[in-house]
Write a protein that holds these residues in place. Structure first.
Motif, PDB file in Angstrom:
ATOM      1  N   VAL A   1       1.043  -1.342  -0.094  1.00  0.00           N
ATOM      2  CA  VAL A   1      -0.029  -0.005   0.017  1.00  0.00           C
ATOM      3  C   VAL A   1       0.729   1.288  -0.109  1.00  0.00           C
ATOM      4  CG1 VAL A   1      -1.815   1.195   1.265  1.00  0.00           C
ATOM      5  CG2 VAL A   1      -1.814  -1.055   1.175  1.00  0.00           C
ATOM      6  N   VAL A   2       2.007   1.186   0.762  1.00  0.00           N
ATOM      7  CA  VAL A   2       2.845   2.442   0.795  1.00  0.00           C
ATOM      8  C   VAL A   2       3.355   2.741  -0.434  1.00  0.00           C
ATOM      9  CG1 VAL A   2       5.025   2.899   1.545  1.00  0.00           C
ATOM     10  CG2 VAL A   2       3.101   2.266   3.239  1.00  0.00           C
ATOM     11  N   ASN A   3       3.932   1.820  -1.084  1.00  0.00           N
ATOM     12  CA  ASN A   3       4.540   1.942  -2.385  1.00  0.00           C
ATOM     13  C   ASN A   3       3.498   2.483  -3.686  1.00  0.00           C
ATOM     14  OD1 ASN A   3       7.512   1.696  -2.422  1.00  0.00           O
ATOM     15  ND2 ASN A   3       6.782  -0.080  -1.133  1.00  0.00           N
ATOM     16  N   LEU A   4       2.472   1.616  -3.526  1.00  0.00           N
ATOM     17  CA  LEU A   4       1.352   1.976  -4.381  1.00  0.00           C
ATOM     18  C   LEU A   4       0.754   3.514  -4.202  1.00  0.00           C
ATOM     19  CD1 LEU A   4      -0.676   1.341  -6.620  1.00  0.00           C
ATOM     20  CD2 LEU A   4      -2.406   0.394  -4.783  1.00  0.00           C
ATOM     21  N   ALA A   5       0.625   4.030  -3.081  1.00  0.00           N
ATOM     22  CA  ALA A   5       0.458   5.349  -2.843  1.00  0.00           C
ATOM     23  C   ALA A   5       1.492   6.367  -3.181  1.00  0.00           C
ATOM     24  CB  ALA A   5       0.059   5.369  -1.055  1.00  0.00           C
ATOM     25  N   TRP A   6       2.530   5.699  -3.040  1.00  0.00           N
ATOM     26  CA  TRP A   6       3.844   6.536  -3.513  1.00  0.00           C
ATOM     27  C   TRP A   6       3.642   6.795  -4.788  1.00  0.00           C
ATOM     28  CZ3 TRP A   6       8.157   6.190  -6.467  1.00  0.00           C
ATOM     29  CH2 TRP A   6       9.033   7.348  -6.368  1.00  0.00           C
ATOM     30  N   ALA A   7       3.579   5.914  -5.623  1.00  0.00           N
ATOM     31  CA  ALA A   7       3.485   5.820  -7.150  1.00  0.00           C
ATOM     32  C   ALA A   7       2.655   6.621  -7.537  1.00  0.00           C
ATOM     33  CB  ALA A   7       3.584   4.260  -7.624  1.00  0.00           C
ATOM     34  N   LEU A   8       1.135   6.438  -6.922  1.00  0.00           N
ATOM     35  CA  LEU A   8       0.223   7.369  -7.378  1.00  0.00           C
ATOM     36  C   LEU A   8       0.317   8.707  -7.086  1.00  0.00           C
ATOM     37  CD1 LEU A   8      -2.734   5.046  -6.384  1.00  0.00           C
ATOM     38  CD2 LEU A   8      -1.940   5.314  -8.644  1.00  0.00           C
ATOM     39  N   THR A   9       0.916   8.959  -5.965  1.00  0.00           N
ATOM     40  CA  THR A   9       1.227  10.451  -5.783  1.00  0.00           C
ATOM     41  C   THR A   9       2.092  11.203  -6.556  1.00  0.00           C
ATOM     42  OG1 THR A   9       0.788   9.894  -3.323  1.00  0.00           O
ATOM     43  CG2 THR A   9       1.841  11.974  -3.766  1.00  0.00           C
ATOM     44  N   VAL A  10       2.935  10.425  -7.066  1.00  0.00           N
ATOM     45  CA  VAL A  10       4.168  11.005  -7.853  1.00  0.00           C
ATOM     46  C   VAL A  10       3.433  11.290  -9.298  1.00  0.00           C
ATOM     47  CG1 VAL A  10       6.232  10.499  -8.931  1.00  0.00           C
ATOM     48  CG2 VAL A  10       5.912  10.027  -6.564  1.00  0.00           C
ATOM     49  N   THR A  11       2.399  10.618  -9.714  1.00  0.00           N
ATOM     50  CA  THR A  11       2.009  10.844 -11.231  1.00  0.00           C
ATOM     51  C   THR A  11       1.250  12.566 -11.143  1.00  0.00           C
ATOM     52  OG1 THR A  11       0.001  10.119 -10.617  1.00  0.00           O
ATOM     53  CG2 THR A  11       1.506   8.355 -11.453  1.00  0.00           C
ATOM     54  N   VAL A  12       0.974  12.880  -9.979  1.00  0.00           N
ATOM     55  CA  VAL A  12       0.307  14.295  -9.789  1.00  0.00           C
ATOM     56  C   VAL A  12      -1.177  13.960 -10.229  1.00  0.00           C
ATOM     57  CG1 VAL A  12       0.148  16.511 -10.448  1.00  0.00           C
ATOM     58  CG2 VAL A  12       2.435  15.342 -10.249  1.00  0.00           C
ATOM     59  N   ILE A  13      -1.600  13.459 -11.317  1.00  0.00           N
ATOM     60  CA  ILE A  13      -3.004  13.416 -11.648  1.00  0.00           C
ATOM     61  C   ILE A  13      -3.670  12.465 -10.765  1.00  0.00           C
ATOM     62  CG2 ILE A  13      -4.601  12.297 -13.467  1.00  0.00           C
ATOM     63  CD1 ILE A  13      -2.243  13.395 -15.596  1.00  0.00           C
ATOM     64  N   LEU A  14      -3.043  11.316 -10.401  1.00  0.00           N
ATOM     65  CA  LEU A  14      -3.614  10.425  -9.298  1.00  0.00           C
ATOM     66  C   LEU A  14      -3.112  10.697  -8.055  1.00  0.00           C
ATOM     67  CD1 LEU A  14      -3.342   7.081 -11.462  1.00  0.00           C
ATOM     68  CD2 LEU A  14      -5.332   8.446 -11.222  1.00  0.00           C
TER      69      LEU A  14
ATOM     70  N   LEU B   1      10.946   3.035   5.277  1.00  0.00           N
ATOM     71  CA  LEU B   1      11.295   2.725   6.936  1.00  0.00           C
ATOM     72  C   LEU B   1      10.146   2.269   7.750  1.00  0.00           C
ATOM     73  CD1 LEU B   1      13.612   3.018   8.770  1.00  0.00           C
ATOM     74  CD2 LEU B   1      13.023   5.364   9.215  1.00  0.00           C
ATOM     75  N   ALA B   2       8.961   3.059   7.703  1.00  0.00           N
ATOM     76  CA  ALA B   2       8.000   2.692   8.798  1.00  0.00           C
ATOM     77  C   ALA B   2       7.467   1.444   8.486  1.00  0.00           C
ATOM     78  CB  ALA B   2       6.849   3.490   8.247  1.00  0.00           C
ATOM     79  N   ALA B   3       7.420   0.898   7.193  1.00  0.00           N
ATOM     80  CA  ALA B   3       7.090  -0.517   6.447  1.00  0.00           C
ATOM     81  C   ALA B   3       8.063  -1.630   7.059  1.00  0.00           C
ATOM     82  CB  ALA B   3       6.630  -0.643   5.301  1.00  0.00           C
ATOM     83  N   PHE B   4       9.514  -1.200   6.927  1.00  0.00           N
ATOM     84  CA  PHE B   4      10.389  -2.037   7.403  1.00  0.00           C
ATOM     85  C   PHE B   4      10.421  -2.184   9.012  1.00  0.00           C
ATOM     86  CE2 PHE B   4      14.774  -2.686   9.292  1.00  0.00           C
ATOM     87  CZ  PHE B   4      15.067  -3.545   9.027  1.00  0.00           C
ATOM     88  N   LEU B   5      10.260  -1.382   9.566  1.00  0.00           N
ATOM     89  CA  LEU B   5      10.309  -1.184  11.212  1.00  0.00           C
ATOM     90  C   LEU B   5       8.932  -2.060  11.712  1.00  0.00           C
ATOM     91  CD1 LEU B   5      11.292   2.365  12.162  1.00  0.00           C
ATOM     92  CD2 LEU B   5      12.648   0.185  12.492  1.00  0.00           C
ATOM     93  N   ALA B   6       7.925  -1.760  10.847  1.00  0.00           N
ATOM     94  CA  ALA B   6       6.697  -2.673  11.351  1.00  0.00           C
ATOM     95  C   ALA B   6       7.068  -4.298  11.171  1.00  0.00           C
ATOM     96  CB  ALA B   6       5.544  -2.305  10.350  1.00  0.00           C
ATOM     97  N   VAL B   7       7.785  -4.608  10.272  1.00  0.00           N
ATOM     98  CA  VAL B   7       8.036  -6.020  10.160  1.00  0.00           C
ATOM     99  C   VAL B   7       8.893  -6.640  11.167  1.00  0.00           C
ATOM    100  CG1 VAL B   7       9.179  -7.923   8.446  1.00  0.00           C
ATOM    101  CG2 VAL B   7       7.612  -6.069   7.829  1.00  0.00           C
ATOM    102  N   THR B   8       9.825  -5.682  11.762  1.00  0.00           N
ATOM    103  CA  THR B   8      10.595  -5.974  12.784  1.00  0.00           C
ATOM    104  C   THR B   8       9.934  -6.287  14.096  1.00  0.00           C
ATOM    105  OG1 THR B   8      11.235  -3.899  13.582  1.00  0.00           O
ATOM    106  CG2 THR B   8      12.611  -4.842  11.817  1.00  0.00           C
ATOM    107  N   ILE B   9       8.510  -5.861  14.259  1.00  0.00           N
ATOM    108  CA  ILE B   9       7.757  -6.148  15.503  1.00  0.00           C
ATOM    109  C   ILE B   9       8.264  -5.145  16.432  1.00  0.00           C
ATOM    110  CG2 ILE B   9       7.002  -7.697  17.255  1.00  0.00           C
ATOM    111  CD1 ILE B   9       6.586  -9.704  15.010  1.00  0.00           C
ATOM    112  N   VAL B  10       9.753  -5.360  16.844  1.00  0.00           N
ATOM    113  CA  VAL B  10      10.208  -4.418  17.855  1.00  0.00           C
ATOM    114  C   VAL B  10      10.007  -2.946  17.528  1.00  0.00           C
ATOM    115  CG1 VAL B  10      12.353  -3.798  19.131  1.00  0.00           C
ATOM    116  CG2 VAL B  10      11.795  -6.166  18.663  1.00  0.00           C
ATOM    117  N   GLY B  11      10.008  -2.803  16.213  1.00  0.00           N
ATOM    118  CA  GLY B  11      10.007  -1.603  15.674  1.00  0.00           C
ATOM    119  C   GLY B  11       8.659  -0.797  15.431  1.00  0.00           C
ATOM    120  N   LEU B  12       7.658  -1.630  15.587  1.00  0.00           N
ATOM    121  CA  LEU B  12       6.379  -1.399  15.450  1.00  0.00           C
ATOM    122  C   LEU B  12       6.035  -0.044  16.078  1.00  0.00           C
ATOM    123  CD1 LEU B  12       3.844  -2.357  14.098  1.00  0.00           C
ATOM    124  CD2 LEU B  12       3.142  -3.739  16.269  1.00  0.00           C
TER     125      LEU B  12
END
Length: 125
Positions: A24-37, A93-104
């Motif tokens: 979701v994070v990377n899809l959101a970023w890709a859509l945001t960069v398109t400006v139109i989406l 970074l947020a997505a990576f930290l979430a996977v570590t559980i300790v970084g949640l």
């Protein structure tokens, strides 16, 4: 909408949230960069905490929503110069930290501030 129990949120995170959030994070970023989406991308950015841990979505009745915003020109300039690349690093970074559980806890904090990092949009205190 009321907050779901910690148990339900923990089960969601273990079964779905940890792997769905980076998508979701990377899809959101890709859509945001398109400006139109970008509006669709921003909506997805706002849903990242919900995707990660089933946190209740922010509502329009949130008292912090009334905070004064930067002008659209300032926010657009910031997005073009800084927001597009910083939000990509921040969200991953947020997505990576979430996977570590300790970084949640840090991941949730980062996810809650993602709209501001992306476009200086203030809506969560």
């Amino acid at each position: 909408m009321t907050q779901r129990s910690l148990f339900v949120r923990a089960i969601w995170f273990v079964l779905v949230g940890w792997w769905l959030t980076p998508i979701v994070v990377n899809l959101a970023w890709a859509l945001t960069v398109t400006v139109i989406l970008a509006p669709v991308g921003i909506k997805l950015v706002n849903l990242v905490p919900t995707v990660l841990t089933l946190a209740a979505p922010r509502s329009l009745s949130d008292p912090n929503l009334g905070r004064e915003q930067y002008s659209l020109v300032v926010r657009a300039l910031y997005f073009v110069l800084v927001g597009w690349w910083l939000s990509f690093l921040w969200a991953n970074l947020a997505a990576f930290l979430a996977v570590t559980i300790v970084g949640l806890p840090v991941a949730v904090w980062l996810a809650n501030r993602l709209p501001y990092v992306t476009s200086l949009y203030r809506f969560h205190g």
